[in-house]
Every structure is written in structure tokens, then in C-alpha cells.
Design a protein around this motif. Structure first.
Motif, PDB file in Angstrom:
ATOM      1  N   GLU A 690      -0.133   4.207  -2.545  1.00  0.00           N
ATOM      2  CA  GLU A 690      -0.122   4.445  -3.573  1.00  0.00           C
ATOM      3  C   GLU A 690      -1.561   4.581  -3.832  1.00  0.00           C
ATOM      4  N   CYS A 692      -3.905   4.073  -6.090  1.00  0.00           N
ATOM      5  CA  CYS A 692      -4.139   3.719  -7.095  1.00  0.00           C
ATOM      6  C   CYS A 692      -5.030   1.699  -6.414  1.00  0.00           C
ATOM      7  N   ASP A 693      -4.120   1.381  -5.340  1.00  0.00           N
ATOM      8  CA  ASP A 693      -3.783   0.443  -4.447  1.00  0.00           C
ATOM      9  C   ASP A 693      -5.756   0.591  -3.606  1.00  0.00           C
TER      10      ASP A 693
END
Length: 822
Positions: A690, A692-693
């Protein structure tokens, strides 16, 4: 494109097919000593009748089939049922016709007693002649063959176990040569297409280059489909079941080499066409700005202001000019941003694009400066006209105007000469003192009764009595010195007025922006649910309204309910406008989402722009421009903020709130950069986690990269000396991603960049070396205690320093966190 594969065969099966079918000679696939290839010449009654030229072709054909260099040949001449005369003739013809490296000739002599005896005698007397031309061994039986060739390399007719079917071999060779001809045809087609591409003259019109790009891409795709189909079918044995097991798999390798070479060539050609199209569009946008026309309009603007109506008329013209200028400069900033994006993508015309960016900045600065000068001049003339100073009433009016100016000026101006002297030293205090002296004169004039006598200024105590030049009959009451002093004061006051003017523009344009967003949401988005218009709306559009409009409702709610009220509150306290932007800085992050969705929105609009629904909505709203122009408003507004903040900052030097204003400008510029970076981030493909991580994307850009590994089976330590890889780096708060920029996908205007994920470095294990010997643009990024070292070359020293600063900041923050934990 100049890749020509080796698919030309000097002699084909078609030319010697009749003799091959008669089994004059054949390749069984067997091997002898030193991997020598066995050619068998079986019993053939027609051997002696074959013309020399035909026999040479047969031998040439068979010797060309094995493709390894320096190959040797062994001939098995089966003459068990023949005579010495036939053997002697055959050996002589072999010696004269065989074109390859003949290692050995094994002759199975006649089996009958008489012919064997004659052969032995004949060979004894002729052996020396034959051995000078080629090594010949006479064998009495097939058993003797095993002394020279292993059993599994001999066919059944010689007592061996090698499986061979002559008819199958002919079918296989026919298929292979047909494949070779096909490969040759494709090579010629690719060569012709490559020549066509190389010789294509680039037109200078956008539509023409778009058509050229589309037609070349279409032709390339068709060739690619045919190419890939052949590779698939032949690789999987669909066309020829035996080809995947044959030694002629090299043809497939040739086909793949052609594909790779042509793909590389077309990629460069396609990139050239696409960048040329980008350059044409960029030039077109540049020309459409009409900045020179606007500058000419500004220079021709009449500013002769002898009466109050003329002043008012001049101010109206100036407002109109400033409105047009602000719109043009906002568009110019978008073009400059676009230019930087093209340059970051290593556009071949980077120098020209950056020159255009610099020209736009120069034009914008010139235009803004000229407008400011005109505005100051008109404001000065508007303060009072000269003829008002020629009477008592005029003096009273002038005195009142000056007092009004001082009252409306910043509080610092009314603080007295002492405080001003501390703040501005000798710059403004003498002029303010002069103006105060002139005020005293005007007060005396205003207190006098009107009488036709010459006015005399108060004389000093010690100097002899003399007439003041200010009130000399040869001068008007307000002479040049007074005008100069007034002008200096008015310039200071005008700065305050200009600040107020920009503030009013900021708030007024914010109100207009909110109204425009509302008109879009009510006039288009809400109308998608109107039953009266359902017949005009394609059903697919109703389900994709969130793609078309993005998060515009969220943006509208923020500006209408929060930010507009905040800005209106700044009218009473203009110095708080910077703090206002800073307070709402996090809210502006919603623009990232809007801009990331913009490419999808634009693609959807182009697909349905001619829809009757949109035309009907536009007609009801009485909009001169289509929906696409209004969908661009949030992007334009985001750019407009930083322009207005720059203007406010220009007129607020060393005033209260200046530091917050500078921080607000920096925040908005950072937001624009973040939006640009996130637009690239959404094009990353192949990353399994991910994204966004990884935190927020902080920087992105293209670099040349060399990789060196200290350990591992390949020991790539020395690879850093050779050709670099081109990688697009994305720096996040928690990781550094290495990607490869791929060919832009899509058609026409829908093309977007793509970044294929290659490698990820966690920032907790990253270190940097800021300087690499031999190149000031290089620096090192090392990983896990220098087990992996990435030598990175930036396009410029400035880009290198910007990345190093950001990397240092991240690493420093990590160290602080670690110290806090322990």
C-alpha cells in the motif's frame, strides 16, 4: 532501425528437393568424433547421373543446416551392393564437390567376393591419390562402423538405434524454411517501416502530428500483433510441432531479437513524436497568452488625468486591465508549471521550454510592475489637482486631503518624526518633515482672508528678511518641491492602498469562485437527477458523476462555509491574512485528490462533450464557456492564491504579519509541488504494498543510477563503471522508490506517464554520501551498511542539493526519534 537477421539461405530445399527426396544424401542427426555431423550417402542408382552443379548444391544445402561454427563432417558412403568403379567415381565427385570441413569418409565396400577383391586392389593403388584430398577408410562391414561412430548415433540400416524417418525430416525442413521465409518477410517489413519512420518529415501543426502519431502507432501495433502471433504459434508448436525440439530454434531467437530491436527503435521514434507534439502544444499555449498584446495595451493606456471624471475613467480602465492581466498571469503560471514538468521528463527541447518559462516570468513581472506604476500615478493625481491650491478654499481642501491621507496611512506614519527616524533613519524622515512644514504653510494660507496681496512666509529670527521662494510671484503656491514631497508621501500611502486593493481582489475573487462552484454543482451535477433531462443524459454518465466532478462538493463546502468567512474577517485586520491561510493549510490538501482525478475527468468529458445534456445545462446557465472550462476552476484558483500572496507580500515589507504571509506563500507553493508530485505518484504500477503506508510523497524526479552490490552471486560491484539505468525516484517519508518510466499509454490527449516499480529502500536503513569524486551532480544512497550502493546523478546541481536537503531532514528526524526512544 537497421537490424537485419540472418535468415537468408543460399540454397533452399525447393532447389534440391528432388534429389533429397531420392535420398542421394541425408542428415540423420547422428554425431561422430568431436561432434562431427554425419552425412549419409546410401545406395543410389542415380548418383552417377546427378550433374556436378546439382551435387554441389545438395552438399552445400546439407552443410549449411548445422549452424555451429567450425563444424566437421563425416560421410558414410554405403556401397555394399556396388562396384569399385562406382566407389572410385563417388569419391572423386565428393572430393570435387564437398564444400565443408570434411573430417573423414567411411566407405562400406562391396560385400560380394569379386567386387570386394577388386575394390581392395583398386583402393591400394589409388589410396595415395584419395588420401591427399580427404581421409578415406574402407570398412568391411557395418560392425566396423562402431570403431568410429557409437551405436546410438547410427540409424537402423547400419545396425544402430538412432531413430530417423526421411519423410518426416523433409516435412520438418519444409516447415522450418517456410518459417525462415516468413521471418525474412517480417524483417523486410520492419526494415521498410523503420525507413519510413526515419525519413518522415515532421509537420508543424498539432492535428497533423496527432494523425502521424496515431497512424504510426496503429501500424506498429498491427506489426506487433503479427510478430507476437508467430512467436506464440511457433514457440508452442502450433505451426510446426517439431520446431521446438529442432536445432533450428535459432529462428525463434532471431524473431525475438527483431522484436526487441524494433521495439527499441519505435520507442525512441514514438517518444520523439510525442515530445514534438508536446512542444507544439506548449508553443501554442504560449502564443495564445497574448502577453505582448497586453503589454502594448498597457503602454497605450491613456493616463492624462486633468479632471476628476478623467481620473475615474482611468481607474476603470486600469481595473479592467488588471483583471485581464491577473487572468493571463494565472494561465501563465500554469504554462510555466507545465514547462517544468516537461523539463523534468527530460524533454529533448528542454532549453527552449525553459527559455519560454523565463520569458513568461519576465512578461508577468513587467506587466505587474507597469500596472503598479500606473496605479500609483493615478492615485497620486486623484489626491488633488494642482489648481485647487491657488485659493484659500483650495488650500483648505488640500490640507484636508493630506490629513485624510495621514489618517488612512499606516499607524507608523502618525507616530512622529522621532519614531520614523528610528525605523527608517534618513530615508523618509526628511521628506515627512518637509511635508509637515508645507502643512504649516497651507494652514496659514487657509486662515488668511482672500486679498490681492503677496503672501510672505514667516521669516526666521536671525537671517535677514526675504521672500520665501514657495510663495514667490514667479511660482505657483504649490511648487515642485511640495509636489515632490507630496508624491513621496503618497507613494508610501499608495503602498498601503495597493495592499488593500489586493486584499479586496482576493476576497472578491473568492466570492466569485464560490459562486462558480455552486453554479456547476447545481447547474450540472444536480441536474443529472432531474427527470426532465434524463432523456438527454447517457446512463453511464449518471454512475460516473464522481469521476466527472471529483471531490468538488467537498471543495465548495470548505470555501463557502469556512474560508470565505475567514478572508472576509481579514478586512478589519489585513495583517492576519497569512495566518488565515496557515490555519487552513491542511484543508487545502483536498485539492490533491481533485487534481489526481483530473485526467480521468478530462477523458470522460472528451468522450461525452457533445452530449445534449451538457449543451442544455450550459444554455440554462447562460455560460459562454463549456463545463470543461469550469472544471478547471479549482486548479486555476489554487495557482491564483500564490500569485495574490506574492502581491500582498510585495506591499507588506517589515509590517505586522509579514512572516506569516511568507509562510503562507511557502505553504501554497509546497502544495502546488505536492499536487504535481502526487499526479506522478498515481501512475506507479507493480508496487505490491500500500503506497499510502509509505507516508506523503515529498519529492519525485528522473535520474541516472548505477547500482553496486557487495555480496551475492553476481558480485555487481564493478557494474557502476558502465552504462547507467534511467530511473524515476519517488521520495516518501518512510521509503525511497525506484521506478522505470514506461512508454506513455492511451491515445491522443489521453496519454499519461507510467512508472514501473523496481525497488524500494526503507528510510530506516538508508544512508547518504553527499559527494562522489569526478561529478558534482552525483551523490550516493547506500542501504543496509553499504551492502547496496546506488550512485545517483541528478540533472543539475540544484536538483541534487534539493534532494540531499530533504534526505538529510528525514534522516535527522529519524535520529531524533531514536534518541527519544532510548
Amino acid at each position: 532501425f537497421c537490424y537485419v537477421p540472418e535468415v537468408t539461405v543460399p540454397v533452399s530445399l525447393k532447389e534440391v528437393g528432388g534429389y533429397i527426396e531420392k535420398q542421394v544424401a541425408y542428415l540423420s542427426g547422428g554425431r561422430g568424433e568431436d561432434s562431427s555431423v554425419i552425412i549419409t550417402l546410401p545406395e543410389c542408382s542415380a548418383f552417377s547421373d546427378i550433374p556436378e552443379e546439382a551435387l554441389t548444391k545438395v552438399f552445400t544445402y546439407l552443410t549449411l543446416i548445422p549452424r555451429q561454427p567450425g563444424v566437421k563432417f563425416i560421410i558414410i558412403l554405403d556401397r555394399r551392393l556396388d562396384t569399385w568403379a562406382s566407389i572410385k567415381t563417388a569419391l572423386a565427385r565428393i572430393a570435387a564437390s564437398f564444400p565443408g570441413n570434411l573430417h573423414l569418409v567411411l566407405v562400406l565396400r562391396p560385400t560380394s567376393f569379386f567386387h570386394r577383391t577388386v575394390t581392395d586392389i583398386g583402393f591400394r593403388f589409388s589410396q595415395e591419390d584419395f588420401m591427399l584430398k580427404m581421409p578415406v577408410v574402407m570398412l568391411s562391414s557395418v560392425t566396423d562402423l562402431l570403431h568410429y561412430i557409437e551405436e546410438n548415433q547410427l540409424t537402423s540400416e547400419f545396425g544402430g538405434t538412432l531413430d530417423y524417418c526421411h519423410s518426416d525430416w523433409i516435412v520438418l525442413r519444409t516447415a522450418i524454411e517456410s518459417f525462415a521465409v516468413t521471418v525474412k518477410d517480417i524483417a523486410q517489413m520492419l526494415q521498410g517501416f523503420g525507413t519510413e519512420l526515419a525519413e518522415t518529415e515532421l509537420p508543424d501543426e498539432v492535428k497533423a502530428i496527432e494523425y502521424l502519431l496515431e497512424s504510426h502507432t496503429d501500424k506498429y501495433r498491427k506489426l506487433k500483433v503479427r510478430h507476437m502471433t508467430l512467436i506464440y504459434y511457433y514457440s508452442n508448436g502450433v505451426y510446426c510441432p517439431h520446431v521446438i525440439f529442432s536445432p533450428y530454434i535459432w529462428l525463434l531467437a532471431q524473431l525475438r531479437d527483431m522484436e526487441s530491436a524494433f521495439d527499441g527503435f519505435f520507442e525512441k521514434h514514438h517518444l520523439k513524436l510525442h515530445q514534438y507534439l508536446q512542444l507544439l502544444r506548449y508553443e501554442q499555449s504560449f502564443q495564445e497568452l497574448c502577453l505582448e498584446h497586453l503589454l502594448a495595451q498597457e503602454k497605450e493606456m491613456s493616463i492624462s488625468v486633468d479632471t476628476l471624471p478623467q481620473v475615474e475613467q482611468a481607474l476603470k480602465k486600469l481595473d479592467s486591465l488588471e483583471s485581464n492581466a491577473q487572468d493571463v498571469m494565472a494561465r501563465a503560471q500554469i504554462i510555466i508549471l507545465h514547462g517544468h514538468q516537461l523539463s523534468a521528463g527530460h524533454h529533448y527541447a528542454m532549453a527552449l521550454i525553459m527559455q519560454r518559462c523565463n520569458e513568461l516570468r519576465h512578461y508577468c513581472d513587467t506587466l505587474n510592475c507597469e500596472c503598479t506604476h500606473i496605479h500609483l500615478y493615478i492615485c497620486f493625481c486623484d489626491t488633488h489637482l494642482v489648481d485647487k491650491f491657488q485659493s484659500k478654499e483650495g488650500a483648505q481642501s488640500a490640507l484636508k486631503d493630506i490629513e485624510n491621507f495621514l489618517e488612512g496611512a499606516p499607524s507608523l506614519l502618525s507616530s512622529g518624526p522621532e519614531i520614523l527616524a528610528i525605523e527608517y533613519e534618513a530615508v523618509i524622515t526628511p521628506q515627512l518633515q518637509m511635508i509637515q512644514n508645507r502643512q504649516a504653510c497651507l494652514r496659514k494660507l487657509a486662515d488668511k482672508h482672500i486679498r490681492p496681496v503677496q503672501l510672505v512666509a514667516p521669516r526666521p529670527e536671525n537671517p535677514p528678511r526675504s521672500k520665501s521662494p514657495l510663495f514667490s510671484p514667479k511660482h505657483s503656491i504649490v511648487n515642485d518641491a511640495l509636489w515632490l514631497s507630496l508624491c513621496q508621501l503618497l507613494c508610501v500611502c499608495s503602498i498601503c492602498l495597493c495592499y488593500s486593493h489586493v486584499m479586496r481582489e482576493l476576497i472578491e475573487t473568492e466570492r466569485i469562485y464560490v459562486e462558480e462552484l455552486l453554479s456547476i454543482l447545481l447547474g450540472y451535477r444536480a441536474e443529472m437527477d432531474n427527470p426532465a433531462l434524463s432523456g438527454l443524459l447517457p446512463p453511464i454518465l449518471r454512475s460516473k458523476r464522481d469521476i466527472l466532478f471529483g471531490n468538488m462538493p467537498e471543495i465548495y463546502n470548505f470555501h463557502s462555509r469556512v474560508f470565505l468567512q475567514d478572508l472576509e474577517g481579514c478586512l478589519e485586520a489585513p495583517e492576519t491574512v497569512g495566518a488565515c491561510f496557515l490555519q487552513r493549510k491542511e484543508n487545502f490538501q483536498m485539492y490533491e485528490c481533485y487534481c489526481q482525478n483530473k485526467p480521468r475527468s478530462e477523458a470522460l468529458w472528451r468522450q461525452f462533450s457533445d452530449c445534449a445534456f451538457f449543451q442544455e445545462c450550459q444554455k440554462k446557465l447562460e455560460h459562454k464557456l463549456g463545463l470543461d472550462s469550469y472544471l478547471l476552476k479549482p486548479v486555476q484558483r489554487l495557482t491564483k492564491y500564490q500569485l495574490l500572496l506574492k502581491e500582498l507580500l510585495k506591499y507588506s515589507t517589515d509590517c505586522e504579519g509579514t512572516s506569516e504571509l511568507q509562510e503562507a506563500l511557502t505553504a501554497m507553493l509546497d502544495l502546488l509541488k505536492s499536487v504535481n508530485d502526487s499526479m506522478h505518484q498515481i501512475a506507479i504500477t507493480g508496487y505490491e504494498g500500500e503506497i499510502c503506508d509509505l507516508g506523503r510523497v515529498l519529492m519525485q524526479g528522473s535520474f541516472s543510477v548505477w547500482i553496486s552490490h557487495k555480496r551475492g552471486p553476481t558480485r555487481m560491484k564493478e557494474l557502476a563503471r558502465f552504462k547507467p539505468m534511467q530511473r524515476h525516484l519517488f521520495l516518501y517519508e518512510r521509503a525511497l522508490l525506484f521506478c522505470k518510466r514506461r512508454e506513455e499509454h492511451g491515445d491522443g490527449c489521453d496519454k499519461t506517464p507510467s512508472y514501473s516499480f523496481k525497488h524500494c529502500l526503507k528510510m530506516t536503513a538508508v544512508g547518504i554520501t553527499e559527494n562522489v569524486k569526478g561529478d558534482v551532480k552525483k551523490f550516493e544512497i547506500w542501504y543496509s551498511g553499504r551492502e547496496e550502493v546506488y550512485v545517483v546523478q541528478a540533472p543539475t546541481v540544484e536538483v541534487k542539493m534539493a534532494w540531499l536537503n530533504e534526505l538529510r531532514r528525514i534522516l535527522t528526524n529519524q535520529q531524533k526519534l531514536l534518541r527519544g526512544l532510548y
